[in-house]
Design an enzyme around this catalytic site. Sequence first.
Site, PDB file in Angstrom:
ATOM      1  CE  LYS A 195      -4.443  -1.695   0.920  1.00 39.44           C
ATOM      2  NZ  LYS A 195      -5.766  -1.593   1.480  1.00 39.44           N
TER       3      LYS A 195
ATOM      4  CE  LYS B 120     -13.751  -3.958   0.112  1.00 36.14           C
ATOM      5  NZ  LYS B 120     -12.780  -3.766   1.156  1.00 36.14           N
TER       6      LYS B 120
ATOM      7  CE  LYS C 247      -6.170  -8.242  -1.498  1.00 35.10           C
ATOM      8  NZ  LYS C 247      -6.877  -8.047  -0.293  1.00 35.10           N
TER       9      LYS C 247
HETATM   10  P1  ATP Z   1      -8.731  -3.136  -0.371  1.00 36.58           P
HETATM   11  O1  ATP Z   1      -8.770  -3.421  -1.839  1.00 36.58           O
HETATM   12  O2  ATP Z   1      -9.320  -1.812   0.012  1.00 36.58           O
HETATM   13  O3  ATP Z   1      -7.387  -3.397   0.235  1.00 36.58           O
HETATM   14  P2  ATP Z   1      -9.861  -5.705   0.116  1.00 36.58           P
HETATM   15  O4  ATP Z   1     -10.744  -5.998  -1.050  1.00 36.58           O
HETATM   16  O5  ATP Z   1      -8.537  -6.349   0.174  1.00 36.58           O
HETATM   17  O6  ATP Z   1      -9.716  -4.146   0.307  1.00 36.58           O
HETATM   18  P3  ATP Z   1     -10.662  -5.946   2.928  1.00 36.58           P
HETATM   19  O7  ATP Z   1     -11.777  -5.118   3.450  1.00 36.58           O
HETATM   20  O8  ATP Z   1      -9.294  -5.516   3.263  1.00 36.58           O
HETATM   21  O9  ATP Z   1     -10.768  -6.120   1.338  1.00 36.58           O
HETATM   22  O10 ATP Z   1     -10.887  -7.451   3.399  1.00 36.58           O
HETATM   23  C1  ATP Z   1     -12.047  -8.003   3.962  1.00 36.58           C
HETATM   24  C2  ATP Z   1     -11.917  -9.495   4.034  1.00 36.58           C
HETATM   25  O11 ATP Z   1     -11.935 -10.056   2.722  1.00 36.58           O
HETATM   26  C3  ATP Z   1     -10.603  -9.980   4.667  1.00 36.58           C
HETATM   27  O12 ATP Z   1     -10.874 -11.097   5.473  1.00 36.58           O
HETATM   28  C4  ATP Z   1      -9.777 -10.351   3.500  1.00 36.58           C
HETATM   29  O13 ATP Z   1      -8.828 -11.342   3.819  1.00 36.58           O
HETATM   30  C5  ATP Z   1     -10.813 -10.899   2.533  1.00 36.58           C
HETATM   31  N1  ATP Z   1     -10.370 -10.777   1.150  1.00 36.58           N
HETATM   32  C6  ATP Z   1     -10.038  -9.632   0.495  1.00 36.58           C
HETATM   33  N2  ATP Z   1      -9.697  -9.879  -0.775  1.00 36.58           N
HETATM   34  C7  ATP Z   1      -9.809 -11.234  -0.955  1.00 36.58           C
HETATM   35  C8  ATP Z   1      -9.583 -12.100  -2.065  1.00 36.58           C
HETATM   36  N3  ATP Z   1      -9.197 -11.650  -3.235  1.00 36.58           N
HETATM   37  N4  ATP Z   1      -9.801 -13.417  -1.887  1.00 36.58           N
HETATM   38  C9  ATP Z   1     -10.213 -13.894  -0.701  1.00 36.58           C
HETATM   39  N5  ATP Z   1     -10.433 -13.128   0.393  1.00 36.58           N
HETATM   40  C10 ATP Z   1     -10.240 -11.814   0.276  1.00 36.58           C
END
Ligand code: ATP
Length: 335
Positions: free
Chosen positions: A118, A203, A200
């Site tokens: 980040k 969002k 990964k």
């Molecule tokens: P950002 O893109 O803002 O970093 P994010 O999409 O990674 O956000 P978070 O809110 O940080 O999402 O994560 C919420 C939950 O979803 C956490 O438990 C995280 O491990 C899970 N998660 C996020 N992305 C994935 C993914 N691609 N596959 C599986 N689990 C995920």
Amino acid sequence: MENQTEKKKIVFSAIQPSGTITLGNYLGALKNWVKMQDEFNCIFALADLHTITVRQEPAAFRKNICEAYASLLACGIDPEKSPFFIQSHVTTHAQLAWVLNCYTQFGELSRMTQFKDKSAKHADNVNAGLFTYPTLMAADILLYQADMVPVGADQKQHLELARNIAERFNGIYSPTFKVPDPYIAKSGARVMSLQDPLKKMSKSDENANSFVTLLDKPDGIMKKFKRAVTDSEARVAYGEGKDGINNLMSIYATITGKTYEQIEQEFDGKGYGDFKTAVGEAVVEELRPVQERFERYVADKAYMQECYKKSADFAQKLSQRTLDKAMKKIGFVLR
Ligand code: ATP
Ligand code: LTN
């Protein structure tokens, strides 16, 4: 909330309202949260304090918080069973986070891969909050004496740090915090980007074709799967170098409960086009009821408010006990 009995294990998890919830969040985390509600004493939160580590536009942030809350209700989080609060409503999180900052080493935080990623991505705003984010996450978990934390695989390193902080504190004083275990599902824990299957699904990706959100319309979902990056082998089989197909198979398996072998048989002799259509349709059907419920919840602000208020009252009381216990051990004079 009535069934918060002593015997059941305590589960805590949270998600950031940083944008529209993705299929990755859903399959990696939320689906498990929903399943765990009957068996465990679950407590869930929207981690809004975490979200401001990246600059937010106020109106969009407010909207994301409301929509994320409604989305989780739509996924099946039931605040009657599992208190589901907004992190900034419960004062103990920021308080314990400060305390834990003093029991966390600079070197430990420097090793966090999410911080490295980040800070590279937001090079113009590498703020102290981004750096100390994992101590706030540790506070979230330790305040509730959680036994288990259901998360996607990307959060494993943060969970390990939370365990280390708890063990360190318990070692300096005496047992204060439960040392939590991560709960990472075998299937769906790492959903990859549809455009770059080595990354990964996230969002906050600039390329909207790389992720599917819980609120994408059926034709949009189908288009994104049809465009998903695969390989040139044209054989639906799990294997090395087939990251795109592996990812689609993992999504399909997590939703349908089928094994990779069964999927290979089902698409034996068929091309990637048929397979992508099947995965897209499975996702559309999985999300259809969630989207219908979302529309109802998001329109009912009064109901949402009642849920998050009650949940915050519950969480404030419960977490205050742990905060007081920790502060007393350090030597603070309690009010
Ligand atoms: P950002 O893109 O803002 O970093 P994010 O999409 O990674 O956000 P978070 O809110 O940080 O999402 O994560 C919420 C939950 O979803 C956490 O438990 C995280 O491990 C899970 N998660 C996020 N992305 C994935 C993914 N691609 N596959 C599986 N689990 C995920
Ligand atoms: N850091 C997590 C969200 C999060 C969390 C938590 C998860 C904040 N606090 C406590 C589990 C337990 C994320 O970015 N995915």
